[in-house]
Design an enzyme around this catalytic site. Sequence first.
Site, PDB file in Angstrom:
ATOM      1  N   GLU A 118       0.460   1.622   6.055  1.00  0.00           N
ATOM      2  CA  GLU A 118      -0.958   1.886   6.293  1.00  0.00           C
ATOM      3  C   GLU A 118      -1.503   2.943   5.336  1.00  0.00           C
ATOM      4  O   GLU A 118      -2.626   2.834   4.859  1.00  0.00           O
ATOM      5  CB  GLU A 118      -1.192   2.310   7.753  1.00  0.00           C
ATOM      6  CG  GLU A 118      -0.979   1.200   8.765  1.00  0.00           C
ATOM      7  CD  GLU A 118      -1.908   0.008   8.547  1.00  0.00           C
ATOM      8  OE1 GLU A 118      -2.920   0.139   7.835  1.00  0.00           O
ATOM      9  OE2 GLU A 118      -1.606  -1.071   9.097  1.00  0.00           O
ATOM     10  N   TYR A 131      -8.756   5.557  11.317  1.00  0.00           N
ATOM     11  CA  TYR A 131      -8.260   4.200  11.102  1.00  0.00           C
ATOM     12  C   TYR A 131      -6.741   4.136  11.222  1.00  0.00           C
ATOM     13  O   TYR A 131      -6.186   3.331  11.980  1.00  0.00           O
ATOM     14  CB  TYR A 131      -8.678   3.640   9.728  1.00  0.00           C
ATOM     15  CG  TYR A 131      -7.788   2.473   9.378  1.00  0.00           C
ATOM     16  CD1 TYR A 131      -7.964   1.250  10.011  1.00  0.00           C
ATOM     17  CD2 TYR A 131      -6.693   2.633   8.528  1.00  0.00           C
ATOM     18  CE1 TYR A 131      -7.095   0.194   9.783  1.00  0.00           C
ATOM     19  CE2 TYR A 131      -5.820   1.593   8.294  1.00  0.00           C
ATOM     20  CZ  TYR A 131      -6.025   0.377   8.922  1.00  0.00           C
ATOM     21  OH  TYR A 131      -5.156  -0.651   8.724  1.00  0.00           O
ATOM     22  N   ASP A 189     -11.325  -0.803  10.009  1.00  0.00           N
ATOM     23  CA  ASP A 189     -11.227  -0.605   8.565  1.00  0.00           C
ATOM     24  C   ASP A 189     -12.373  -1.385   7.914  1.00  0.00           C
ATOM     25  O   ASP A 189     -13.256  -1.892   8.596  1.00  0.00           O
ATOM     26  CB  ASP A 189      -9.869  -1.076   8.044  1.00  0.00           C
ATOM     27  CG  ASP A 189      -9.788  -2.581   7.988  1.00  0.00           C
ATOM     28  OD1 ASP A 189     -10.447  -3.232   8.817  1.00  0.00           O
ATOM     29  OD2 ASP A 189      -9.095  -3.116   7.117  1.00  0.00           O
ATOM     30  N   CYS A 231     -13.250 -14.175   6.092  1.00  0.00           N
ATOM     31  CA  CYS A 231     -14.540 -13.476   6.164  1.00  0.00           C
ATOM     32  C   CYS A 231     -14.628 -12.481   5.014  1.00  0.00           C
ATOM     33  O   CYS A 231     -14.749 -11.277   5.206  1.00  0.00           O
ATOM     34  CB  CYS A 231     -14.672 -12.781   7.517  1.00  0.00           C
ATOM     35  SG  CYS A 231     -16.345 -12.223   7.909  1.00  0.00           S
ATOM     36  N   CYS A 243     -16.580 -19.765   6.125  1.00  0.00           N
ATOM     37  CA  CYS A 243     -16.937 -19.857   7.551  1.00  0.00           C
ATOM     38  C   CYS A 243     -16.397 -21.127   8.209  1.00  0.00           C
ATOM     39  O   CYS A 243     -16.103 -21.132   9.409  1.00  0.00           O
ATOM     40  CB  CYS A 243     -18.453 -19.779   7.724  1.00  0.00           C
ATOM     41  SG  CYS A 243     -19.164 -18.221   7.110  1.00  0.00           S
ATOM     42  N   CYS A 248     -13.228 -20.436   9.905  1.00  0.00           N
ATOM     43  CA  CYS A 248     -13.157 -19.223  10.736  1.00  0.00           C
ATOM     44  C   CYS A 248     -13.043 -19.555  12.219  1.00  0.00           C
ATOM     45  O   CYS A 248     -13.854 -20.299  12.763  1.00  0.00           O
ATOM     46  CB  CYS A 248     -14.393 -18.360  10.500  1.00  0.00           C
ATOM     47  SG  CYS A 248     -14.375 -16.831  11.471  1.00  0.00           S
ATOM     48  N   CYS A 295     -20.405 -16.515  15.681  1.00  0.00           N
ATOM     49  CA  CYS A 295     -20.895 -15.585  14.654  1.00  0.00           C
ATOM     50  C   CYS A 295     -22.417 -15.641  14.524  1.00  0.00           C
ATOM     51  O   CYS A 295     -22.987 -16.644  14.073  1.00  0.00           O
ATOM     52  CB  CYS A 295     -20.249 -15.895  13.308  1.00  0.00           C
ATOM     53  SG  CYS A 295     -20.702 -14.714  12.018  1.00  0.00           S
TER      54      CYS A 295
END
Length: 366
Positions: free
Chosen positions: A56, A139, A157, A209, A216, A219, A225
């Site tokens: 991370e 985060y 994030d 995305c 899309c 997705c 959305c």
Amino acid sequence: MTSPSPTPPPAALPPASAADLIAWYDRHHRRLPWRVGPAEQAAGRRADPYRVWLSEVMLQQTTVAAVKAYFEAFTARWPRVEDLAAAPDEEVMKAWAGLGYYSRARNLKACAERIVAVHGGRFPETAAELADLPGIGPYTAAAIAAIAFDEAATVVDGNVERVVARLFAIEEPMPAAKPAIRKAAATLTPATRPGDFAQATMDLGATICTPRKPACALCPWASACRARAQGIAETLPRRAAKAARPIRTGTCFVAIRADGSILLRRRPPKGLLGGMSEPPGTVWRVVGSGAAEDAATPPLAGRWRRLIGTVAHTFTHFHLELTVMRGEIAAGVAAPEGHWWSAASAVDGEALPSLFRKAIAAARGD
DNA sequence: AACACGTGGAG
DNA sequence: TCTCCAAGTGT
């Protein structure tokens, strides 16, 4: 009384569900060196907090592609947090060289030492405690808590910001929209498999995305959305235009001794490229700032020639045009105070930021 | 709150 | 070439 809106309010959309995204993740998650996939977790394997933390921190503002090799090198050399805590600072900086944002490496080392000294080598298990450690902000604390310790922390994030801004059609520009985005993200975070949910959202942002031309059609949240329903997905999240980058100039002296050694020194511990190595040089001044050019005095006597052209390097907040002077230095000449000769074969292993690798390569004629 | 802080890949 | 930007944090 408000006038009727020019566009009708969007028809009610089904709510986005964490379960739908996790189902997508189970099928489409990326296999990454620091990740314990759903199948392995089902078999009882848990993520190692050390590896989660290390990945991370490396991934902060850095691409997966750039991180992979560094992650493998770090974990091979320092398999546990105790190993990293015991490593010399200089070795960690050398291993981090090229990855950028070098305060991360300093904080990484400080964090490892704190975990060993204060926490007995065990990572704290809550986001609140993790956030007290150096280099761990909101985060990273949430990500470690969710992924390694199954805490239902809200992980936000850049990917999550983009996904959530679109899902809820949050049109307020960044960074003002951050609180609204965080609240919306919190409503999505599930109590079960919060770590996989966080990684799923980030994978979704990284692969479907995306900032430009989101896919899309692929997705799992397309039907929920709001930005897609309004045809504005690609325009979110909105951002103010960025300021122009100033240009700075400076000179660096690549002294090459007869044996091929290169003269180096250490930069100050904080600030730009803090704690890293460099060939000696002038400060870098903004072009047209009115300040007089520094007298570019070589660090040693020798046969100095200016290279044709300059080495260009763009930092986050300014662009640099670096003039490179190549100096041929006689055999046996000693390094000035605060400098050292790095053997030709040792230069690659030095804690040299990319900029100076470019300058040295240019001076060597590579 | 706004700015400092790296790098290399994509379009 | 050039802009944008990638799993943010510290001050």
